[in-house]
Design a protein around this motif. Structure first.
Motif, mmCIF file in Angstrom:
data_model
loop_
_atom_site.group_PDB
_atom_site.id
_atom_site.type_symbol
_atom_site.label_atom_id
_atom_site.label_comp_id
_atom_site.label_asym_id
_atom_site.label_seq_id
_atom_site.Cartn_x
_atom_site.Cartn_y
_atom_site.Cartn_z
ATOM 1 N N ALA A 1 0.847 -1.205 0.020
ATOM 2 C CA ALA A 1 0.071 0.050 -0.007
ATOM 3 C C ALA A 1 0.976 1.183 0.002
ATOM 4 O O ALA A 1 0.534 2.243 -0.710
ATOM 5 C CB ALA A 1 -0.918 0.076 1.200
ATOM 6 N N ILE A 2 2.041 1.326 0.945
ATOM 7 C CA ILE A 2 2.761 2.222 0.800
ATOM 8 C C ILE A 2 3.506 2.626 -0.559
ATOM 9 O O ILE A 2 3.560 3.629 -1.062
ATOM 10 C CB ILE A 2 3.836 2.130 1.890
ATOM 11 C CG1 ILE A 2 3.251 2.158 3.275
ATOM 12 C CG2 ILE A 2 5.121 3.234 1.778
ATOM 13 C CD1 ILE A 2 4.265 1.910 4.473
ATOM 14 N N LEU A 3 4.013 1.402 -1.024
ATOM 15 C CA LEU A 3 4.640 1.607 -2.429
ATOM 16 C C LEU A 3 3.793 2.118 -3.577
ATOM 17 O O LEU A 3 3.895 3.003 -4.243
ATOM 18 C CB LEU A 3 5.062 0.292 -2.954
ATOM 19 C CG LEU A 3 6.191 -0.456 -2.257
ATOM 20 C CD1 LEU A 3 6.573 -1.755 -2.538
ATOM 21 C CD2 LEU A 3 7.590 0.589 -2.790
ATOM 22 N N ALA A 4 2.285 1.781 -3.401
ATOM 23 C CA ALA A 4 1.414 2.025 -4.313
ATOM 24 C C ALA A 4 1.123 3.592 -4.159
ATOM 25 O O ALA A 4 1.099 4.368 -5.324
ATOM 26 C CB ALA A 4 -0.027 1.310 -4.414
ATOM 27 N N SER A 5 1.112 4.073 -2.981
ATOM 28 C CA SER A 5 0.860 5.557 -2.774
ATOM 29 C C SER A 5 2.009 6.479 -3.243
ATOM 30 O O SER A 5 1.682 7.557 -3.649
ATOM 31 C CB SER A 5 0.286 5.757 -1.216
ATOM 32 O OG SER A 5 1.569 5.451 -0.327
ATOM 33 N N MET A 6 3.502 6.042 -2.955
ATOM 34 C CA MET A 6 4.418 6.552 -3.288
ATOM 35 C C MET A 6 4.540 6.626 -4.679
ATOM 36 O O MET A 6 5.013 7.715 -5.365
ATOM 37 C CB MET A 6 5.599 6.042 -2.493
ATOM 38 C CG MET A 6 5.964 6.126 -1.131
ATOM 39 S SD MET A 6 7.145 5.319 -0.224
ATOM 40 C CE MET A 6 8.412 6.788 -0.949
ATOM 41 N N GLN A 7 4.375 5.855 -5.528
ATOM 42 C CA GLN A 7 4.324 5.675 -6.854
ATOM 43 C C GLN A 7 3.505 6.563 -7.500
ATOM 44 O O GLN A 7 3.706 7.336 -8.603
ATOM 45 C CB GLN A 7 4.048 4.406 -7.484
ATOM 46 C CG GLN A 7 5.250 3.418 -7.375
ATOM 47 C CD GLN A 7 4.862 1.937 -7.809
ATOM 48 O OE1 GLN A 7 3.790 1.542 -7.899
ATOM 49 N NE2 GLN A 7 5.947 0.965 -7.542
ATOM 50 N N ALA A 8 2.137 6.894 -6.739
ATOM 51 C CA ALA A 8 1.302 7.710 -7.278
ATOM 52 C C ALA A 8 1.423 9.133 -7.134
ATOM 53 O O ALA A 8 1.197 10.042 -7.962
ATOM 54 C CB ALA A 8 -0.128 7.305 -6.743
ATOM 55 N N THR A 9 2.379 9.401 -6.303
ATOM 56 C CA THR A 9 2.813 10.835 -5.756
ATOM 57 C C THR A 9 4.234 10.986 -6.752
ATOM 58 O O THR A 9 4.644 12.264 -6.345
ATOM 59 C CB THR A 9 2.974 10.921 -4.367
ATOM 60 O OG1 THR A 9 3.826 9.985 -4.181
ATOM 61 C CG2 THR A 9 1.756 10.782 -3.698
ATOM 62 N N GLY A 10 4.876 9.932 -7.236
ATOM 63 C CA GLY A 10 5.949 10.417 -8.045
ATOM 64 C C GLY A 10 7.477 10.295 -7.102
ATOM 65 O O GLY A 10 8.096 11.261 -7.424
ATOM 66 N N ALA A 11 7.420 9.395 -6.298
ATOM 67 C CA ALA A 11 8.661 9.093 -5.563
ATOM 68 C C ALA A 11 9.984 8.548 -6.252
ATOM 69 O O ALA A 11 9.767 8.005 -7.212
ATOM 70 C CB ALA A 11 8.288 8.018 -4.364
ATOM 71 N N GLU A 12 10.987 8.806 -5.939
ATOM 72 C CA GLU A 12 12.151 8.471 -6.637
ATOM 73 C C GLU A 12 12.377 6.918 -6.388
ATOM 74 O O GLU A 12 11.999 6.527 -5.617
ATOM 75 C CB GLU A 12 13.352 9.135 -5.869
ATOM 76 C CG GLU A 12 13.274 11.008 -6.047
ATOM 77 C CD GLU A 12 14.538 11.622 -5.744
ATOM 78 O OE1 GLU A 12 15.277 10.685 -5.227
ATOM 79 O OE2 GLU A 12 14.491 12.894 -5.931
ATOM 80 N N ASP A 13 13.429 6.284 -7.092
ATOM 81 C CA ASP A 13 13.303 4.928 -7.122
ATOM 82 C C ASP A 13 14.104 4.612 -5.818
ATOM 83 O O ASP A 13 14.003 3.558 -5.396
ATOM 84 C CB ASP A 13 14.365 4.530 -8.404
ATOM 85 C CG ASP A 13 13.602 4.668 -9.677
ATOM 86 O OD1 ASP A 13 12.384 4.759 -9.586
ATOM 87 O OD2 ASP A 13 14.395 5.004 -10.812
#
Length: 503
Positions: A480-492
């Motif tokens: 869930a954390i990964l999905a939310s961070m990917q949606a906000t454009g987090a870095e690799d």
């Protein structure tokens, strides 16, 4: 009914309906027909709990009731219907293959709810399909309704039995339970509904909190208080029709392996022509003339009339009797043998029943008989009855190994031994001992092992889920954390750091 079946029924009911329904259903499966008072006293549950559990089981066609002569209502659970829950994914996939995503969701909704009105199914399926579409696109109710009509025309869905309309008499007391009546004529008749509209997407939280939206919702609720046009007409999935489709697929596959692809297409066409006109329990399809079969063949399949007649003659002369000839009018009248014959399907389709029985994967290891036992098994299916010496010669297996294999299969009830005495005293020296295969008994044994394996798998999964509950919850949180961070454009680098939280 075996203990493996009862155990599997209990696990399925618990998984799909909860502990209370599982307790009531398992009790009825074990004890048979019982009245309401007996169920309450023997299970120790509250009367209200028992009533609600019975309502759930009746809604899903797992329990039926019957009014006795003295006015007592007795309830009976059907173990075979509970076990059909295992095939629900296959029914849904078959509907998707035949009728696309719309047919898949219609069958899925009916299986999940047991019985539903057509208008409710159409609206729910349209909403679900609209959710998966791109923004700005919606699913019309008319498209879903047309697919529902096609499912009814091919008998994959059918009407539920209704309570007959009888004038209320003030003198006569009401019956203890309604008597349900089904009409064969109206079982697949779809009511004419003028369903106008499109699927709706789910509202966001902000819109739900908006006062204006609340007012609109109240207005819509007030308008929807009227009964739907098909009120009282409920539909359910016709499980027997799906089984008939599976049986037809098995026959077509057996013909293709026995002869060739062209002959299987001819048999497929004959089965498709009679799929609605022939009942599922009939031994043969309705007679079809050669001219009718020729006109119904697929347009892209180039088969001439003369070639068709040759193929039909070959199929009718085949010793396995997939196709039979019943007359000479119209170029010849032909039928397809649809009565279940495990030996015919097993012989026509290599690698089915003999190999499954002879390579049983269930423990212990000695039960894995191997390919040589499969050869002996197929040989006995073809020759019906053979002595031990004949088995050795025909199968080309050394005497010691053949004897050992036959005795092992005999101990597991895969083959049977029939004695034919020359004299009344049944002396061994004057008696023929013939090995044979009892296909229904072998199939029942294999089915029993499948039930036992499925029950063990369910229990193992429940155990592993319970043991690793904390780890599974942590894994879900990380996803869930990964999905939310990917949606906000987090870095690799940040995403990789989150992934390393769990190994």
């Amino acid at each position: 009914m075996t203990q493996a079946e009862i155990k599997l029924c209990s696990l399925l009911l618990q998984e799909h309906f909860g502990e209370i329904v599982e307790k009531i259903g398992t009790y009825l499966v074990r004890t048979g027909t019982q009245p309401l008072r007996g169920i309450v006293s023997d299970t120790g549950l509250l009367l209200d709990q028992v009533k609600k559990a019975l309502c759930v089981l009746i809604q899903h066609n797992l329990v039926t009731y019957q009014v006795q002569k003295r006015g007592l209502v007795e309830y009976e659970a059907h173990c075979e219907r509970v076990l059909r829950i295992l095939r629900y994914p296959r029914y849904i996939y078959t509907a998707k293959t035949l009728y696309g995503d719309t047919g898949e969701l219609i069958v899925e909704e009916l299986l999940l709810n047991g019985q539903m009105m057509m208008s409710a199914v159409v609206r729910k399926v349209a909403d679900r399909l609209t959710e998966t579409m791109e923004d700005g696109k919606t699913m019309d109710y008319a498209d879903v309704s047309s697919t529902f009509v096609r499912l009814a025309d091919t008998h994959f869905v059918q009407r539920c039995p209704l309570v007959p309309e009888t004038p209320a008499s003030p003198e006569a007391p009401p019956p203890p339970a309604p008597t349900l009546v089904s009409s064969e004529k109206d079982m697949y008749v779809v009511p004419r509904l003028n369903l106008i509209g499109k699927g709706k997407r789910r509202r966001s939280c902000d819109e739900e909190e908006n006062n204006e939206h609340k007012a609109k919702k109240q207005k819509q609720d007030g308008e929807s208080s009227e009964p739907p046009p098909d009120d009282g007409i409920y539909w359910q999935v016709n499980i027997d029709r799906f089984h008939q489709h599976f049986r037809d697929q098995g026959i077509v596959s057996a013909v293709a392996n026995r002869m060739d692809q062209t002959s299987s297409e001819i048999v497929r066409t004959m089965l498709r022509m009679s799929e609605v006109t022939t009942s599922s329990g009939a031994p043969y399809t309705q007679p079809l003339s050669s001219n009718e079969i020729f006109r119904s063949l697929p347009a892209g399949y180039n088969i001439g009339k003369q070639v068709l007649d040759q193929y039909l003659t070959l199929l009718a002369d085949d010793p396995l009797e997939f196709v039979g000839k019943s007359g000479d009018s119209g170029g010849g009248m032909f039928t397809v043998s649809i009565l279940w014959r495990g030996d015919v399907v097993a012989l026509g389709t290599p690698g089915t029943l003999p190999s499954r029985l002879a390579t049983d994967p269930s423990p212990p290891a000695p039960l894995r008989f191997g390919s040589r036992c499969a050869r002996i098994f197929r040989l006995l299916l073809r020759k019906k009855h053979l002595e031990q010496k004949q088995v050795e010669d025909f199968a080309m297996i050394p005497a010691k190994e053949a004897k050992d294999m036959l005795y092992r299969m005999l101990s597991e009830n895969l083959v049977a031994l029939q004695e034919i005495p020359k004299t009344p005293d049944h002396a061994p020296s004057r008696t023929f001992y013939l090995y044979t295969v009892n296909v229904p008994a072998s199939a029942r044994m294999l089915l029993h092992r499948c039930y036992k394996s499925v029950a063990n798998l369910i229990q193992r999964r429940q155990h592993e889920t319970k043991e690793n509950k904390r780890l599974l919850e942590k894994s879900q949180r990380v996803e869930a954390i990964l999905a939310s961070m990917q949606a906000t454009g987090a870095e690799d680098a940040q995403l990789q750091e989150i992934e390393e939280m769990i190994t």
